[in-house]
Motif scaffolding. Structure first.
Motif: not given
Length: 154
Positions: A140-154
């Motif tokens: 099935r088609e899956r939209p790309a997920v922006p990297l910034d949505d997957l990481r947290a930086t402290r």
């Protein structure tokens, strides 16, 4: 453990399916939907050419007198099993085989163990279906997920 015989696949699918059925009914899932889900799962497991069952046991693990460290030791074993399953799936892909990781045994390790007549201390926690890819399969088609949505930086 590798499961290839029809009888062993049937036993595993039935044992885990009976437990799942009880759990779903206890969750007040509509019985018709329960039948649909359990039947589809049974068909998937018995139809796969091979099933690889990843088991955990306390053999070889460290023992601690306190429950916190003992739980952490079991957690490390689970992480190791997950890494082993991922490596198995990568090796399958390299051999041009298809694989599908099924989490079901983690919800019913005793039923899976008993269905396969494994040693009492072996507890199935992972199940990988392995076979040849279906050439007609289209993901099935899956939209790309922006990297910034997957990481947290402290």
């Amino acid at each position: 453990m590798t499961v290839v015989s029809r009888d062993a696949k049937e036993s595993l699918a039935t044992g885990m399916g009976e437990r799942w059925r009880r759990d779903l009914l206890a969750d007040h899932v509509d019985p018709a939907r329960v039948d649909e889900l359990v039947t589809a799962s049974h068909r998937k497991l018995t139809g796969a050419p091979a099933l690889v069952v990843g088991c955990l046991t306390w053999d070889g693990l460290d023992r601690y007198p306190d429950p916190d460290r003992q739980r952490a030791e079991w957690g490390m074993a689970l992480l190791s099993l997950g890494a082993a399953v991922e490596n198995l799936m990568l090796a399958a892909a390299d051999a041009e085989l298809a694989s599908c990781w099924v989490a079901a045994p983690i919800f019913c390790p005793e039923e899976a163990r008993d269905a396969l007549a494994l040693e009492p201390e072996w507890l199935p926690h992972a199940l990988v279906l392995v076979g040849h890819p279906d050439p007609s399969y289209r993901p099935r088609e899956r939209p790309a997920v922006p990297l910034d949505d997957l990481r947290a930086t402290r």
